[in-house]
Design a protein around this motif. Structure first.
Motif, PDB file in Angstrom:
ATOM      1  N   LEU A 417      74.558  29.956 -32.276  1.00 54.27           N
ATOM      2  CA  LEU A 417      73.409  30.498 -31.538  1.00 54.27           C
ATOM      3  C   LEU A 417      72.117  29.805 -31.954  1.00 54.27           C
ATOM      4  O   LEU A 417      71.259  29.492 -31.113  1.00 54.27           O
ATOM      5  CB  LEU A 417      73.306  32.006 -31.775  1.00 54.27           C
ATOM      6  CG  LEU A 417      74.452  32.856 -31.206  1.00 54.27           C
ATOM      7  CD1 LEU A 417      74.271  34.326 -31.603  1.00 54.27           C
ATOM      8  CD2 LEU A 417      74.500  32.731 -29.681  1.00 54.27           C
ATOM      9  N   ILE A 418      71.953  29.545 -33.249  1.00 49.64           N
ATOM     10  CA  ILE A 418      70.758  28.847 -33.725  1.00 49.64           C
ATOM     11  C   ILE A 418      70.698  27.440 -33.143  1.00 49.64           C
ATOM     12  O   ILE A 418      69.634  26.961 -32.724  1.00 49.64           O
ATOM     13  CB  ILE A 418      70.739  28.799 -35.270  1.00 49.64           C
ATOM     14  CG1 ILE A 418      70.555  30.207 -35.845  1.00 49.64           C
ATOM     15  CG2 ILE A 418      69.630  27.878 -35.771  1.00 49.64           C
ATOM     16  CD1 ILE A 418      70.672  30.272 -37.353  1.00 49.64           C
ATOM     17  N   LEU A 419      71.841  26.762 -33.082  1.00 50.09           N
ATOM     18  CA  LEU A 419      71.877  25.413 -32.511  1.00 50.09           C
ATOM     19  C   LEU A 419      71.557  25.429 -31.017  1.00 50.09           C
ATOM     20  O   LEU A 419      71.001  24.458 -30.492  1.00 50.09           O
ATOM     21  CB  LEU A 419      73.246  24.782 -32.747  1.00 50.09           C
ATOM     22  CG  LEU A 419      73.521  24.306 -34.178  1.00 50.09           C
ATOM     23  CD1 LEU A 419      74.978  23.910 -34.340  1.00 50.09           C
ATOM     24  CD2 LEU A 419      72.624  23.135 -34.530  1.00 50.09           C
ATOM     25  N   CYS A 420      71.924  26.502 -30.342  1.00 47.57           N
ATOM     26  CA  CYS A 420      71.582  26.616 -28.915  1.00 47.57           C
ATOM     27  C   CYS A 420      70.075  26.782 -28.733  1.00 47.57           C
ATOM     28  O   CYS A 420      69.490  26.238 -27.788  1.00 47.57           O
ATOM     29  CB  CYS A 420      72.313  27.807 -28.287  1.00 47.57           C
ATOM     30  SG  CYS A 420      74.097  27.576 -28.124  1.00 47.57           S
ATOM     31  N   VAL A 421      69.445  27.536 -29.625  1.00 49.31           N
ATOM     32  CA  VAL A 421      67.999  27.764 -29.531  1.00 49.31           C
ATOM     33  C   VAL A 421      67.221  26.557 -30.047  1.00 49.31           C
ATOM     34  O   VAL A 421      66.200  26.167 -29.465  1.00 49.31           O
ATOM     35  CB  VAL A 421      67.616  29.033 -30.333  1.00 49.31           C
ATOM     36  CG1 VAL A 421      66.100  29.237 -30.318  1.00 49.31           C
ATOM     37  CG2 VAL A 421      68.311  30.253 -29.755  1.00 49.31           C
ATOM     38  N   VAL A 422      67.714  25.950 -31.130  1.00 48.62           N
ATOM     39  CA  VAL A 422      67.026  24.798 -31.732  1.00 48.62           C
ATOM     40  C   VAL A 422      68.015  23.630 -31.830  1.00 48.62           C
ATOM     41  O   VAL A 422      68.529  23.314 -32.911  1.00 48.62           O
ATOM     42  CB  VAL A 422      66.473  25.149 -33.132  1.00 48.62           C
ATOM     43  CG1 VAL A 422      65.517  24.053 -33.616  1.00 48.62           C
ATOM     44  CG2 VAL A 422      65.765  26.496 -33.135  1.00 48.62           C
ATOM     45  N   PRO A 423      68.306  22.964 -30.723  1.00 48.30           N
ATOM     46  CA  PRO A 423      69.282  21.864 -30.758  1.00 48.30           C
ATOM     47  C   PRO A 423      68.838  20.686 -31.618  1.00 48.30           C
ATOM     48  O   PRO A 423      69.666  19.870 -32.031  1.00 48.30           O
ATOM     49  CB  PRO A 423      69.407  21.458 -29.279  1.00 48.30           C
ATOM     50  CG  PRO A 423      68.150  21.958 -28.634  1.00 48.30           C
ATOM     51  CD  PRO A 423      67.792  23.205 -29.365  1.00 48.30           C
ATOM     52  N   GLU A 424      67.530  20.615 -31.899  1.00 44.14           N
ATOM     53  CA  GLU A 424      67.020  19.507 -32.706  1.00 44.14           C
ATOM     54  C   GLU A 424      67.612  19.491 -34.115  1.00 44.14           C
ATOM     55  O   GLU A 424      67.577  18.455 -34.787  1.00 44.14           O
ATOM     56  CB  GLU A 424      65.493  19.581 -32.800  1.00 44.14           C
ATOM     57  CG  GLU A 424      64.769  19.250 -31.507  1.00 44.14           C
ATOM     58  CD  GLU A 424      64.782  20.426 -30.526  1.00 44.14           C
ATOM     59  OE1 GLU A 424      64.421  20.207 -29.353  1.00 44.14           O
ATOM     60  OE2 GLU A 424      65.150  21.545 -30.929  1.00 44.14           O
ATOM     61  N   ILE A 425      68.147  20.623 -34.562  1.00 44.34           N
ATOM     62  CA  ILE A 425      68.788  20.652 -35.876  1.00 44.34           C
ATOM     63  C   ILE A 425      69.926  19.629 -35.925  1.00 44.34           C
ATOM     64  O   ILE A 425      70.171  19.001 -36.960  1.00 44.34           O
ATOM     65  CB  ILE A 425      69.324  22.062 -36.188  1.00 44.34           C
ATOM     66  CG1 ILE A 425      68.163  23.054 -36.303  1.00 44.34           C
ATOM     67  CG2 ILE A 425      70.153  22.071 -37.478  1.00 44.34           C
ATOM     68  CD1 ILE A 425      68.607  24.497 -36.474  1.00 44.34           C
ATOM     69  N   ALA A 426      70.615  19.449 -34.807  1.00 46.28           N
ATOM     70  CA  ALA A 426      71.715  18.482 -34.732  1.00 46.28           C
ATOM     71  C   ALA A 426      71.263  17.122 -34.235  1.00 46.28           C
ATOM     72  O   ALA A 426      71.806  16.095 -34.649  1.00 46.28           O
ATOM     73  CB  ALA A 426      72.827  19.016 -33.836  1.00 46.28           C
ATOM     74  N   THR A 427      70.270  17.077 -33.354  1.00 50.38           N
ATOM     75  CA  THR A 427      69.919  15.817 -32.689  1.00 50.38           C
ATOM     76  C   THR A 427      68.790  15.049 -33.365  1.00 50.38           C
ATOM     77  O   THR A 427      68.635  13.853 -33.129  1.00 50.38           O
ATOM     78  CB  THR A 427      69.517  16.084 -31.227  1.00 50.38           C
ATOM     79  OG1 THR A 427      68.390  16.985 -31.195  1.00 50.38           O
ATOM     80  CG2 THR A 427      70.670  16.706 -30.457  1.00 50.38           C
ATOM     81  N   TRP A 428      67.989  15.717 -34.225  1.00 50.05           N
ATOM     82  CA  TRP A 428      66.813  15.051 -34.785  1.00 50.05           C
ATOM     83  C   TRP A 428      67.186  13.886 -35.697  1.00 50.05           C
ATOM     84  O   TRP A 428      66.650  12.790 -35.575  1.00 50.05           O
ATOM     85  CB  TRP A 428      65.956  16.047 -35.567  1.00 50.05           C
ATOM     86  CG  TRP A 428      64.807  15.379 -36.275  1.00 50.05           C
ATOM     87  CD1 TRP A 428      63.637  14.954 -35.735  1.00 50.05           C
ATOM     88  CD2 TRP A 428      64.773  15.021 -37.663  1.00 50.05           C
ATOM     89  NE1 TRP A 428      62.860  14.354 -36.696  1.00 50.05           N
ATOM     90  CE2 TRP A 428      63.528  14.378 -37.889  1.00 50.05           C
ATOM     91  CE3 TRP A 428      65.656  15.188 -38.733  1.00 50.05           C
ATOM     92  CZ2 TRP A 428      63.162  13.894 -39.149  1.00 50.05           C
ATOM     93  CZ3 TRP A 428      65.300  14.713 -39.978  1.00 50.05           C
ATOM     94  CH2 TRP A 428      64.052  14.080 -40.180  1.00 50.05           C
ATOM     95  N   LEU A 429      68.118  14.113 -36.631  1.00 48.55           N
ATOM     96  CA  LEU A 429      68.461  13.075 -37.613  1.00 48.55           C
ATOM     97  C   LEU A 429      69.058  11.818 -36.968  1.00 48.55           C
ATOM     98  O   LEU A 429      68.630  10.705 -37.310  1.00 48.55           O
ATOM     99  CB  LEU A 429      69.405  13.644 -38.677  1.00 48.55           C
ATOM    100  CG  LEU A 429      69.592  12.815 -39.939  1.00 48.55           C
ATOM    101  CD1 LEU A 429      68.262  12.587 -40.634  1.00 48.55           C
ATOM    102  CD2 LEU A 429      70.570  13.515 -40.905  1.00 48.55           C
TER     103      LEU A 429
END
Length: 435
Positions: A417-429
């Protein structure tokens, strides 16, 4: 018969065949051959060898046995107990410190091995008896190790990520980077729950019966340096422009073999043979599953099932988050019965057109899918980690282990759910380092 009807029939037959307990590779191959002959005639058999060998000719697949040998080498040594002991000395004053130490050891150990069962066995054999001796309930002690072991398929290098990258034709390097921050986030959620439940149950001070001196704390730190060296070596080779993922996997395997020979004295021919034998056995199993999964995907495509499913979902005009919820539910149910490798290789060709049409990033979805696969590892009836923990602690009943693992399952759902709200956690790096 419509393509969607054929797809439903394939699903029913596949579930029935795999429910018999037949090895997954043989089951998928048999179903693929059955439907190819039934709908395309015996002449379709001519395409079987070419399809399988063409699918297995990808150079990236060389990384699989290398990473598996890397994990087998680490699992054959005392590396797991060294990690556990070092972390427990530094965290012994923290509420629930032993559980947190075990989760941290699982994260580091599984990052090197990429194997959930190996992590559960290596850390659990030492950690679970120690936690129970110090007053922790059996459900928390076993559930924490079962859940901690799943981190190995998210924190790179991850065999699951490699399989997804090959099946979805996305960058494995980007997938590895995408798993770093979500892996740390999930580890933090696990530790937060361990701290809270330990405080609530009153097991706050059970670890404070001994005071470690600074000398005792620092004397084990040198044993962590080889782990750091291996991780730095693989990461530098992969992202420093020196090597491809396959070559970086070779670097990791060489460093791990050197580490266990020089530091842990695993140098006898029989010990080294056991490492290579285990690596070969697991690699062969994965290659068989991959080959028959490729044939299964070819059969689905030739019968227009894949295209029809994607088109039907696209014509639904449903909210993309509803589509994602349906996909996650499908993966969760599949994870209850099948191992991650089989699910990824079977479903990715079908799901990728749906995911991209809905506007989701394939790299981000790879992380979400992997967390879903983690759920499957501690979900009955085929939760592999549950049975590994039950095997090393036979006096603890399976329902007790499941009870302890359930809150960690909820942590995984929260992570998605957190990744759905803040996808940048996975895509930023990946974007920051690779553009």
């Amino acid at each position: 018969m419509s393509a969607l009807t054929i797809g439903l029939l394939i699903f029913v037959v596949t579930v029935a065949v795999l429910a018999t307990g037949i090895p997954i590779a043989f089951g998928l191959g048999a179903v693929a051959l059955l439907f190819m002959v039934a709908f395309d005639g015996w002449s379709s058999i001519n395409f079987v060898p070419e399809t399988i060998f063409a699918g297995l000719s990808d150079f990236t697949l060389v990384s699989l046995p290398m990473f598996i040998i890397m994990g087998a080498a680490v699992a054959s040594s005392r590396a797991g107990s060294d990690l556990y002991e070092a972390l427990s000395r530094w965290l012994h004053r923290v509420p629930g410190s032993l559980v947190i130490s075990n989760i941290g050891a699982c994260a580091l150990f599984s990052a090197l091995t990429g194997s959930s069962p190996a992590t559960c066995a290596a850390i659990g054999k030492m950690g679970i008896p120690e936690m129970r001796k110090r007053g922790y309930d059996a459900d928390l002690a076993t559930g924490a190790i079962a859940a901690g072991g799943t981190l190995g398929i998210l924190i790179p290098p991850s065999i699951t990520m490699i399989l997804y990258g090959i099946a979805s034709e996305t960058s494995i390097g980007r997938l590895f980077l995408a798993g770093v921050l979500p892996g740390l986030m999930l580890t933090g959620l696990f530790m937060a729950w361990a701290l809270f439940i330990s405080w609530k149950r009153g097991t706050v001070l059970v670890d404070a019966d001994r005071i470690y001196s600074m000398k005792e704390k620092f004397e084990l730190l040198p044993r962590l340096l080889p782990f750091i060296a291996v991780i730095v070596g693989v990461v530098y080779a992969l992202y420093g422009g020196i090597a491809t993922p396959s070559e970086a996997a070779g670097v990791g395997a060489a460093l791990c073999l050197a580490m266990v020979v020089v530091i842990y004295r695993v140098w006898r021919p029989m010990d080294l043979w056991a490492i290579l034998r285990d690596g070969l056995r697991e690699s062969g199993m994965l290659m068989l599953i991959m080959g028959t999964s490729i044939l299964f995907g070819y059969m689905m495509s030739s019968l227009q099932v894949t295209q029809s499913v994607a088109q039907a979902i696209g014509e639904m005009h449903a909210n993309r988050w509803l589509i994602l919820a349906a996909v996650n539910l499908l993966l969760l149910v599949a994870g209850m019965f099948l191992p991650p490798a089989a699910i990824i290789l079977m479903t990715t060709p079908i799901l990728m057109p749906v995911i991209t049409a809905a506007g989701f990033d394939p790299i981000w979805f790879g992380v979400v899918l992997t967390i879903n696969m983690e759920l499957g590892l501690i979900t009955p009836p085929v939760g592999l980690n549950l049975f590994v923990i039950n095997g090393i602690t036979p006096d603890v009943r399976l329902p007790t282990i499941l009870k302890g693992a359930f809150p960690f399952m909820l942590c995984m759902v929260v992570a998605i759910l957190i990744l759905c709200v803040v996808p940048e956690i996975a895509t930023w790096l990946p974007k920051a380092l690779m553009g």
